[in-house]
Design a protein around this motif. Sequence first.
Motif, short mmCIF file in Angstrom:
data_model
loop_
_atom_site.label_atom_id
_atom_site.label_comp_id
_atom_site.label_asym_id
_atom_site.label_seq_id
_atom_site.Cartn_x
_atom_site.Cartn_y
_atom_site.Cartn_z
N PRO A 66 -5.46 2.43 -2.15
CA PRO A 66 -4.46 2.55 -1.43
C PRO A 66 -4.53 3.61 -0.14
CG PRO A 66 -3.69 2.54 -3.60
CD PRO A 66 -5.23 2.51 -3.66
N HIS A 67 -5.33 4.60 -0.51
CA HIS A 67 -5.57 5.66 0.49
C HIS A 67 -6.69 5.16 1.66
CE1 HIS A 67 -3.37 8.52 -2.09
NE2 HIS A 67 -4.06 7.71 -3.16
N LYS B 241 0.91 -1.14 0.13
CA LYS B 241 0.02 -0.10 0.01
C LYS B 241 0.84 1.31 -0.03
CE LYS B 241 -4.81 -0.50 1.76
NZ LYS B 241 -5.64 0.06 2.65
N GLU B 242 1.87 1.29 0.58
CA GLU B 242 2.91 2.41 0.58
C GLU B 242 3.38 2.78 -0.83
OE1 GLU B 242 4.75 5.74 1.89
OE2 GLU B 242 3.33 4.59 2.92
N GLN C 97 -5.44 7.59 -8.57
CA GLN C 97 -4.49 7.10 -7.27
C GLN C 97 -3.54 8.25 -6.81
OE1 GLN C 97 -2.76 3.30 -8.83
NE2 GLN C 97 -1.10 3.34 -7.07
N ARG D 163 0.75 4.17 -2.77
CA ARG D 163 0.54 5.64 -2.66
C ARG D 163 1.49 6.56 -3.21
NH1 ARG D 163 -1.44 3.77 2.54
NH2 ARG D 163 0.47 3.68 3.63
N SER E 139 -8.22 2.80 4.75
CA SER E 139 -7.65 2.09 5.91
C SER E 139 -8.81 1.84 6.86
CB SER E 139 -6.57 2.76 6.76
OG SER E 139 -7.23 4.10 7.29
#
Length: 277
Positions: free
Chosen positions: A122-123, A91-92, A174, A95, A125
């Motif tokens: 990815p942003h 995910k990092e 993204q 981003r 959570s």
Amino acid sequence: MKTTWFGRSAPVPEPITDGPRLVADEVTLGYDKRIISSDLSVAVPDGSFTVIIGPNACGKSTLLRALSRLLAPASGSVLLDGAEIASLPAKEVARRLGLLPQTSTAPDGIRVADLVARGRFPHQSLIRQWSDDDEAAVVEAMRSTRVDALSGRLVDELSGGQRQRVWIAMVLAQQTPLVLLDEPTTYLDISHQIELLDLCAQLNETGRTLVAVLHDLNHAFRYADNLVVMKAGEIVAQGAPAEIVDADLIGDVFSLPCRIIDDPESHTPLVVPKVSR
């Protein structure tokens, strides 16, 4: 730091190194036991529109796959913001780096807006769910790629060119500082190729770093400010097109006798193949 995203303000992760954000350091790349490139090194200049060119099977897409973490080097390192890209959480990486691969497959029955919205995953959570910023990013990405009118359509009902623009919209949604595109003009007619490359240039002007594999040499010379020329798995030239492109280089790399003239519109190198009679 904030960067304008086609008229909107979007956060861009800060680099954690003083050097280039994306670097391949003496990588050996290949598939199974077949080596494509050995001890290959390239640093992507921050803020550049870097285009990789070369004949078929020279290693262009292989290098892009390594830079995007899709292909692990047999040796050497790919660094993203100074860290081994393979050591970073997925995910990092997502981003910071967006990728449009050469071939993409959408899930059956998915609609355009839902596929583009996947660019925002990815942003997300457990404590950050869908937000107005996510919605705005998706809407703007679809508008910029002219697929907003298709938002309710099923992706598998679209033409090849329409699907390509939808995938690009997902990458744009993204909102990463680095964008990698492997042959992004595939399936597009000439007017849509230019439209897409103009969009890429505009994206670059907002501060994003772009790396693209292109087959059309004249498109590459017109849009790139940093050109990477490959042959047989090696980088044989790199720099601004106006500084490195000449008939000898094109003849050697592509086995194409040609003249290089000034493009009257862009004042960049223009390849004119010689006619054999």
